[in-house]
Design an enzyme around this catalytic site. Structure first.
Site, PDB file in Angstrom:
ATOM      1  N   GLU A 298       0.807  -1.225   0.000  1.00  0.00           N
ATOM      2  CA  GLU A 298       0.000   0.000   0.000  1.00  0.00           C
ATOM      3  C   GLU A 298       0.841   1.276   0.000  1.00  0.00           C
ATOM      4  O   GLU A 298       0.350   2.349  -0.348  1.00  0.00           O
ATOM      5  CB  GLU A 298      -0.939  -0.008   1.212  1.00  0.00           C
ATOM      6  CG  GLU A 298      -1.982   1.076   1.202  1.00  0.00           C
ATOM      7  CD  GLU A 298      -2.912   1.034  -0.015  1.00  0.00           C
ATOM      8  OE1 GLU A 298      -3.360   2.117  -0.441  1.00  0.00           O
ATOM      9  OE2 GLU A 298      -3.183  -0.059  -0.541  1.00  0.00           O
TER      10      GLU A 298
ATOM     11  N   GLU B 191       7.874 -20.096  10.740  1.00  0.00           N
ATOM     12  CA  GLU B 191       8.065 -19.029  11.720  1.00  0.00           C
ATOM     13  C   GLU B 191       9.071 -19.413  12.801  1.00  0.00           C
ATOM     14  O   GLU B 191       9.634 -18.553  13.460  1.00  0.00           O
ATOM     15  CB  GLU B 191       6.738 -18.655  12.367  1.00  0.00           C
ATOM     16  CG  GLU B 191       6.166 -19.722  13.268  1.00  0.00           C
ATOM     17  CD  GLU B 191       4.800 -19.364  13.818  1.00  0.00           C
ATOM     18  OE1 GLU B 191       4.502 -19.801  14.929  1.00  0.00           O
ATOM     19  OE2 GLU B 191       4.040 -18.647  13.139  1.00  0.00           O
TER      20      GLU B 191
END
Length: 190
Positions: free
Chosen positions: A81, A112
């Protein structure tokens, strides 16, 4: 070792699944109202992090996001964005998510927990860049490995976490559970 509050059951929502829909939504809304004051308390630290990133970008360096799971997905969305909203170049902000691009739509279980995978993801981070790790618990090994590697390359590091006990929570600093290092001073304000 204590459990991160992000991994504990919220005592206010224990019976949420037994509530009528409208009451469930009211409860979620009431819990959401706690977020803004928590963020407000962190604004001075957030401002330091933003100033580090802006200084790096203005001087021709890059910002790298590192995250896993939902935190990583949010980092990718934010990075995407920045170009249409603020005109930041596509090559100036890079998001790295544990498990790679496919982890955006399919969980990459175990990614992770891989410190070395995080370090490898930070291989392209350079001196003068900013590496921002985002992790709800504040202790995701992928993120820790990435931030440690980024610091070893001369980058400033920032850790954003929802855990009040996380090392360096939302603080562009040297202190962390992974590797201490000094951060560069933010550019002077005009």
């Amino acid at each position: 070792m204590s459990v991160s509050p992000t991994e504990e059951r919220n005592p206010h929502t224990v019976y949420i699944d037994q509530l009528p829909t409208i009451d469930m939504l009211r409860l979620i809304n009431a819990e959401d109202r706690k977020v803004a004051p928590a963020v407000a308390a962190m604004l001075p630290r957030l401002a330091e992090a933003v100033d580090l990133a802006v200084a790096a970008l203005r001087s021709g360096h890059r910002m790298h996001y590192f995250g896993a799971g939902t935190s990583g997905r949010m980092a990718v969305l934010d990075a995407a964005e920045l170009h249409p909203t603020f005109g930041v170049g596509h090559d100036q902000v890079i998001a790295h998510i544990a498990g790679g691009p496919s982890a955006l739509i399919l969980a990459a279980e175990g990614a992770e927990d891989d410190v070395e995978l995080g370090a490898a993801a930070a291989a392209e981070v350079g001196a003068g860049d900013v590496a921002l790790g985002t992790t709800a618990s504040g202790g995701t090994p992928f993120v820790g490995g990435a931030l440690r590697a980024a610091r070893s390359h001369g980058a400033a590091t920032v850790l954003v976490s929802a855990n009040p006990a996380a090392p360096s929570r939302c603080w562009p600093t040297s202190t962390s559970r992974w590797t201490p290092a000094r951060r560069p001073s933010p550019a002077p304000r005009a």
